[in-house]
Motif scaffolding. Structure first.
Motif, PDB file in Angstrom:
ATOM      1  N   UNK A  10      29.484  51.218  38.753  1.00 22.76           N
ATOM      2  CA  UNK A  10      29.571  49.764  38.891  1.00 22.76           C
ATOM      3  C   UNK A  10      30.986  49.307  38.579  1.00 22.76           C
ATOM      4  N   UNK A  11      31.395  48.222  39.215  1.00 18.04           N
ATOM      5  CA  UNK A  11      32.673  47.587  38.904  1.00 18.04           C
ATOM      6  C   UNK A  11      32.380  46.118  38.646  1.00 18.04           C
ATOM      7  N   UNK A  12      32.634  45.718  37.417  1.00 13.77           N
ATOM      8  CA  UNK A  12      32.346  44.344  37.026  1.00 13.77           C
ATOM      9  C   UNK A  12      33.678  43.599  36.946  1.00 13.77           C
ATOM     10  N   UNK A  13      33.763  42.474  37.643  1.00 17.50           N
ATOM     11  CA  UNK A  13      35.026  41.743  37.679  1.00 17.50           C
ATOM     12  C   UNK A  13      34.888  40.405  36.967  1.00 17.50           C
ATOM     13  N   UNK A  19      31.708  36.358  35.481  1.00 19.69           N
ATOM     14  CA  UNK A  19      31.844  37.749  35.907  1.00 19.69           C
ATOM     15  C   UNK A  19      30.797  38.072  36.957  1.00 19.69           C
ATOM     16  N   UNK A  20      31.118  39.074  37.750  1.00 19.31           N
ATOM     17  CA  UNK A  20      30.178  39.510  38.766  1.00 19.31           C
ATOM     18  C   UNK A  20      30.437  40.957  39.117  1.00 19.31           C
ATOM     19  N   UNK A  21      29.497  41.575  39.799  1.00 21.30           N
ATOM     20  CA  UNK A  21      29.638  42.983  40.156  1.00 21.30           C
ATOM     21  C   UNK A  21      30.151  43.118  41.582  1.00 21.30           C
ATOM     22  N   UNK A  22      31.318  43.760  41.735  1.00 20.65           N
ATOM     23  CA  UNK A  22      31.825  44.055  43.067  1.00 20.65           C
ATOM     24  C   UNK A  22      31.169  45.326  43.597  1.00 20.65           C
ATOM     25  N   UNK A  23      30.744  46.182  42.662  1.00 20.75           N
ATOM     26  CA  UNK A  23      30.038  47.409  43.014  1.00 20.75           C
ATOM     27  C   UNK A  23      28.948  47.587  41.972  1.00 20.75           C
ATOM     28  N   UNK A  58      41.717  46.435  39.391  1.00 23.72           N
ATOM     29  CA  UNK A  58      42.563  45.420  38.756  1.00 23.72           C
ATOM     30  C   UNK A  58      42.246  45.256  37.275  1.00 23.72           C
ATOM     31  N   UNK A  59      43.174  44.592  36.569  1.00 26.87           N
ATOM     32  CA  UNK A  59      43.030  44.508  35.111  1.00 26.87           C
ATOM     33  C   UNK A  59      41.778  43.775  34.680  1.00 26.87           C
ATOM     34  N   UNK A  60      41.311  42.844  35.538  1.00 23.45           N
ATOM     35  CA  UNK A  60      40.148  42.061  35.140  1.00 23.45           C
ATOM     36  C   UNK A  60      38.833  42.750  35.518  1.00 23.45           C
ATOM     37  N   UNK A  61      38.894  44.024  35.887  1.00 17.73           N
ATOM     38  CA  UNK A  61      37.682  44.726  36.294  1.00 17.73           C
ATOM     39  C   UNK A  61      37.310  45.823  35.291  1.00 17.73           C
ATOM     40  N   UNK A 274      28.808  36.976  53.713  1.00 21.39           N
ATOM     41  CA  UNK A 274      28.622  37.838  52.558  1.00 21.39           C
ATOM     42  C   UNK A 274      28.561  36.977  51.291  1.00 21.39           C
ATOM     43  N   UNK A 275      27.564  37.204  50.416  1.00 17.91           N
ATOM     44  CA  UNK A 275      27.505  36.378  49.201  1.00 17.91           C
ATOM     45  C   UNK A 275      28.673  36.688  48.274  1.00 17.91           C
ATOM     46  N   UNK A 276      29.110  35.684  47.543  1.00 23.94           N
ATOM     47  CA  UNK A 276      30.188  35.854  46.593  1.00 23.94           C
ATOM     48  C   UNK A 276      29.696  36.702  45.423  1.00 23.94           C
ATOM     49  N   UNK A 277      30.604  37.516  44.888  1.00 22.90           N
ATOM     50  CA  UNK A 277      30.128  38.460  43.880  1.00 22.90           C
ATOM     51  C   UNK A 277      29.642  37.777  42.606  1.00 22.90           C
ATOM     52  N   UNK A 278      30.140  36.566  42.347  1.00 23.50           N
ATOM     53  CA  UNK A 278      29.730  35.909  41.110  1.00 23.50           C
ATOM     54  C   UNK A 278      28.281  35.407  41.191  1.00 23.50           C
ATOM     55  N   UNK A 279      27.876  34.954  42.388  1.00 19.36           N
ATOM     56  CA  UNK A 279      26.492  34.521  42.468  1.00 19.36           C
ATOM     57  C   UNK A 279      25.678  35.382  43.433  1.00 19.36           C
ATOM     58  N   UNK A 280      25.736  36.679  43.165  1.00 17.80           N
ATOM     59  CA  UNK A 280      24.883  37.592  43.927  1.00 17.80           C
ATOM     60  C   UNK A 280      23.432  37.282  43.583  1.00 17.80           C
ATOM     61  N   UNK A 281      22.555  37.326  44.599  1.00 17.02           N
ATOM     62  CA  UNK A 281      21.141  37.042  44.318  1.00 17.02           C
ATOM     63  C   UNK A 281      20.520  38.133  43.440  1.00 17.02           C
ATOM     64  N   UNK A 282      19.452  37.772  42.770  1.00 12.32           N
ATOM     65  CA  UNK A 282      18.785  38.724  41.870  1.00 12.32           C
ATOM     66  C   UNK A 282      18.178  39.879  42.648  1.00 12.32           C
TER      67      UNK A 282
END
Ligand SMILES: Nc1ncnc2c1ncn2[C@@H]1O[C@H](COP(=O)(O)OP(=O)(O)OP(=O)(O)O)[C@@H](O)[C@H]1O
Ligand SMILES: [Mg+2]
Lengths: 326, 281, 347
Positions: A10-13, A19-23, A58-61, A274-282
């Motif tokens: 997982x990659x959390x940004x 925060x949200x998951x890019x992966x 990136x540093x914020x991930x 494509x949904x934004x990573x911050x508000x990915x659906x459950x």
């Protein structure tokens, strides 16, 4: 044991809006000498996956899960160890050849750099090796070109130089993140052929990232289809393309441009974005755009369903998806 | 980009802006008050009180002529503001006009204006002031002119650069299609759109003008006694350095705070006008 | 006056100033020789223009320079004598070309107050001003690069905030006040340095060098503050570039990437601002030499004004202007050294 095994990556940004998951929950394995493709729309987390494998997010991930390379977990490795591996055992080429080379160093110097660092070559032999590599990747007059500045090369030549740089230390894995997206169609083909040849000749493994299904279908042994940071379908390339099990893969396939397609015929598109990573659906990330989505799809991310022979798809509606669309 | 709240809400959350506004406000207020009232006279010489230590009567003490340092500092603020406002006014008026002209006309007009501004870089404010003083003698007016002249090319460059970007936009095309002339378009569309850049520029030039004025007064080329000025006070303090080192401290703090305040205000305004840039930094 | 460009440059508004012609050149695909040749022409043109302005302001605008030099209460015959001595009876154009000819061949006029050739005065004073400026430039550049890199590497952490606070203060504090504070501390309180004066280079290197340490530090402060801001933002900008990621993907450490791939690219805007700032540093010597009573060029012109010694003022002002212009020209050449895209190439 696989050369590379990715478990629950997982990659959390952290962004300004939370925060949200890019992966998330990504699993795949890559054998020595094997080729793997990652395909998906823009923003689905392909590059983030590749950067996570290099530990260059990136540093914020933040990276979670395990990246087992030759049995060693890169997700836990320290910076010094990673510097020994990067460019040496895992090398990467990027999407933008125009900006990925440093404008103030000659390409020869940039190719020689990893050789001197990882292989301990002196300047003269590193230069000789750089010339050989430039010749190998098909740059004419390599002896002269080795002293060129990046701005003196065309886009295709720069990408060849990038490939030479990545190949310099004979890596076990080559990560190619959309290596041809920024190039002319004719050049794209040449570069892909070159990469294919190099992989075959050297026996290294390849992870090819692309949003072009055609490229993936022709080039790699196995395929991961990503959406919203997750693998929605994966398996041997032939099986994936024959089966097209997941509704998203089907949509992607229908949306691909085809040669010789009648001018009057409109390209199919997948409705929505494509949904934004911050508000990915459950639930399933694709549910919002899926014509087959039901209530259950929105509750929790579906688990991958085994379809046999290593092929799997993460969808609750596989049966419905198998019927031809109305 | 999320901007919860409006301009004011963001302003209240910007540290740069708040500190800058507070310091600049204090500067302006001090100058204003000193026009009507100072604790003591800023010019009256009183030998019995020379070099007294800070006390209830003289909060910051007195100088070698027995003048109240606090009062002198307060009146000195007037001088700094006067020079700053007039010099920046000269520079902004002429500079913006030249820059807008260059941008509206392009071609050889632009070339000439830009080469002229190139050329004026050969004469930093001190050099112009030195030449002016050599023929006209020292004084506040001459330092204002020197600093003002120095400001012209700076405003011309910034104006032209930002105006060129506006001229390339679509709504200008629309205005032209509607038959408006270059002069009207400049007034109605270009200048309002680059106002924020120019305001930031003016704030920062103001700070620099205060620094320049202090330097010229220190050299004796600027404001002349008995009119108090911060630079002049530092000059006089230097001769008293062994007797009363504190005299060399207060005027410097006043200059530094004024300049700091205006610079922070400029930074804060820029961040408010251009949140994209602020986030990037 | 010292800092306008940097403040803007550091935020990109004016960063494009001297670079614009370069961009034009690149777009036109012209080689660097054309670029430098054009810059050289501009350089010469600016020099000529500066000399014309100086001549107009100091010799033509005032009407009668002799009257300015001697004052209104001067005797008619002394005035006439001075006019004759200065050659003021000849037409301005002729005088201008005589002056320029003298500047080019090094035979300048005579100082009115000292009755010695201005050239001798200038040469003597340059022995103070040139080392002073050189020390200040070296100090400020070294400090700025170190601080800027450090702040960028510590982006948004306490070290970064510390450097930024230093920069804000360094920009706000007038150089001459900082100079006075240095004197207060190191000369008055601690007694490590003398409060001013210059012993000359006759007694060896150290005494002369020592007397320039405080002045050079005072001159360097504003410059270092501005340049460290520019360096920081430039480094941060470059760190976002794709080729930096490429370097890391090759296995370079953070530190090595910073030094080998970031620094050189980041220097381009830094050099731009440095060129513009150096001219301010140069004229800053005029004030700082006064604070420390250093017998330099700045002090010379300053004294010449109080004595209304117009020949000296004219020559020194034009020399300062020439140095400012020359520095900007040198900076253009420095670009070509840093950025290969501007260098001459055969294809
Ligand atoms: N530095 C960052 N900060 C915040 N979010 C980011 C950052 N980089 C990427 N993202 C987000 O992470 C998600 C995945 O991005 P990624 O670059 O992996 O997409 P991609 O599949 O490679 O797309 P593309 O085909 O456009 O290259 C996107 O939603 C993107 O907006
Ligand atoms: Mg990508």
């Amino acid at each position: 044991m696989a050369l590379l095994e990715v478990r629950d990556l997982s990659v959390e940004i952290a962004t300004s809006r939370g925060t949200g998951f890019a992966v998330r929950g990504l699993n795949f394995a890559l054998e020595r000498g094997q080729t793997l493709g990652i395909v998906g729309e823009s923003g689905c987390g392909k590059s983030m996956t590749a950067l996570a494998l290099m530990r260059l997010v990136p540093e914020n991930a933040r990276i979670g899960g395990a990246i087992l390379f030759d049995g060693e977990d890169l997700a836990q490795a320290d910076e010094a160890r990673l510097c020994q591996i990067r460019g040496n055992r895992i090398a990467m080429i990027f999407q933008e050849p125009m900006t990925s080379l440093n404008p103030v160093h000659t390409i020869g110097r940039q190719i020689a750099e990893p050789l001197m660092m990882h292989r301990g070559l002196d300047a003269a032999s590193a230069r000789a090796e750089a010339i050989r590599l430039l010749d190998r990747v098909g740059i004419p007059e390599a002896r002269r070109r080795v002293d060129s500045w990046p701005h003196q090369l065309s886009g295709g030549q720069r990408q060849r130089a990038m490939i030479a740089m990545a190949l310099s230390c004979g890596p076990d894995i080559l990560l190619a993140d959309e290596p041809t997206t920024a190039l002319d169609v004719t050049i794209q083909r040449q570069i892909l052929t070159l990469i294919g040849d190099l992989v075959r000749d050297s026996g290294m493994s390849l992870i090819l990232i692309s949003h072009d299904l055609g490229v993936i279908a022709e080039t790699v042994d196995s395929t991961v289809v990503m959406y919203g940071g997750m693998a929605v379908e994966s398996g041997p390339t032939a099986r994936v393309f024959a089966g097209l099990a997941h509704p998203y893969t089907q949509g992607l396939f229908a949306a691909r441009p085809q040669l010789g397609q009648g001018a009057g015929k409109r390209l199919a598109t997948i409705a929505g974005v494509v949904p934004d990573l911050v508000d990915l659906p459950a639930g399933c990330a694709f549910a919002g755009r899926c014509r087959l989505a039901v209530q259950a799809c929105r509750v929790a991310p579906p688990a991958p369903q085994d379809l046999g022979l290593g092929h799997s798809a993460a969808c609750l509606r596989l049966d419905a998806a198998r019927e031809p669309a109305a | 980009m999320t901007t919860s709240g409006g301009w004011l809400a963001r302003a209240l959350r910007s540290g740069n802006f708040l500190i800058g506004a507070a310091l600049s406000g204090t500067l302006a207020l001090t100058a204003l008050v000193s026009l009507f009232w100072t604790p003591k006279s800023a010019t009256a010489i009183s030998i019995p009180h020379r070099l007294t230590q800070p006390s209830g009567e003289f909060p910051l003490g007195t100088d070698h002529f027995g003048r109240d340092v606090l009062s002198m500092l307060m009146v000195g603020a007037q001088n700094s503001i006067l020079v700053g406002v007039v010099a920046v006014g000269i520079g902004a008026t002429l500079g913006i006009a030249l820059g807008a002209l260059a941008s509206a006309r392009r071609g050889w007009v632009e070339e000439v204006v830009m080469r002229l501004t190139d050329f004026s870089f050969a004469f930093p404010a001190i050099l112009s002031a030195i030449m002016l003083t050599a023929i006209l003698g020292p004084g506040t007016v001459n330092s204002i002119i020197a600093i003002g002249i120095f400001n012209i090319p700076l405003f011309a460059r910034v104006t032209r650069g930002s105006a060129n970007a506006i001229w390339a936009r679509e709504f200008i095309l629309a205005a032209r299609a509607a038959g408006k002339g270059a002069f009207r378009i400049t007034l109605e569309h270009v200048l309002p759109n680059i106002a924020s850049v120019l305001i930031v520029q003016a704030t920062i030039q103001f700070a620099l003008a205060i620094l320049a004025e202090a330097g010229l007064s220190y050299l004796g080329l600027g404001t002349q006694p008995p009119q108090p000025s911060w630079g002049r006070m530092l000059n006089e303090a230097q001769t008293m350095m062994f007797l009363a080192p504190r005299l060399a401290v207060f005027p410097g703090i006043a200059i530094a705070l004024a300049v700091l305040g205006l610079n922070l205000l400029g930074d804060g305004l820029r961040d408010l006008f251009d949140p994209k840039l602020a986030r990037k930094r | 006056m010292l800092l306008w460009t940097a403040i803007h440059g550091s935020h990109g508004i004016a960063a494009a100033i001297p670079r614009e012609p370069i961009a034009v050149q690149i777009a036109a695909g012209a080689g660097v020789s054309v670029f430098l040749f054009r810059r050289f022409l501009t350089f010469l043109g600016t020099l000529v223009g500066a000399s014309v302005v100086v001549f107009l302001v100091l010799e033509v605008l005032p009407g009668d320079p002799a009257l300015i030099m001697l004052g209104t209460e001067a005797q008619a015959d002394t005035l006439a004598a001075l006019r004759k001595k200065l050659g003021l009876e000849r037409p301005p154009l002729e005088r201008y070309f005589d002056w320029i000819g003298g500047l080019v061949t090094g035979s300048l006029g005579m100082s009115h107050t000292y009755s010695v050739p201005v050239a001798n005065l200038i040469l003597e004073r340059l022995q103070v001003t040139v080392p002073l400026a050189a020390m200040a430039i070296t100090l400020s550049t070294a400090l700025a690069l170190a601080l800027g890199l450090y702040a960028a590497a510590r982006h948004n952490r306490p070290g970064d905030y510390g450097v930024m606070a230093f920069a804000q203060l360094g920009i706000a504090i007038p150089g001459f006040w900082f100079a006075i504070l240095l004197v207060l501390l190191f000369a008055v309180v601690l007694g490590w340095f003398s409060a001013g004066g210059f012993p000359g280079w006759g007694d060896g290197f150290w005494p002369g060098f020592k007397s320039l340490i405080l002045p050079a530090s005072a001159l360097a402060l504003a410059q270092a503050a501005i340049l460290s801001r520019v360096t920081r933002s430039s480094v941060l900008e470059v760190m976002r570039e794709d080729y930096v990621r490429t370097a890391r993907a090759k296995g370079l450490t953070r530190r090595r990437t910073l030094i080998r791939h970031v620094l050189r690219n980041a220097l381009i805007p830094v050099v731009t601002i440095m060129g513009l700032q150096l001219s301010n540093l140069l004229t800053g010597t005029i004030i700082i030499e006064s604070v420390f009573h250093l017998p330099g060029l700045g002090r010379l012109v300053f004294q010449a004004i109080s004595q209304r010694d117009l020949p000296v003022v004219k020559d020194v002002v034009v020399l300062f202007a020439a140095m400012v212009v020359a520095i900007n020209f040198l900076v253009d050449m420095l670009y070509a050294a840093i950025d290969p895209r501007l260098r001459l190439h055969d294809d």
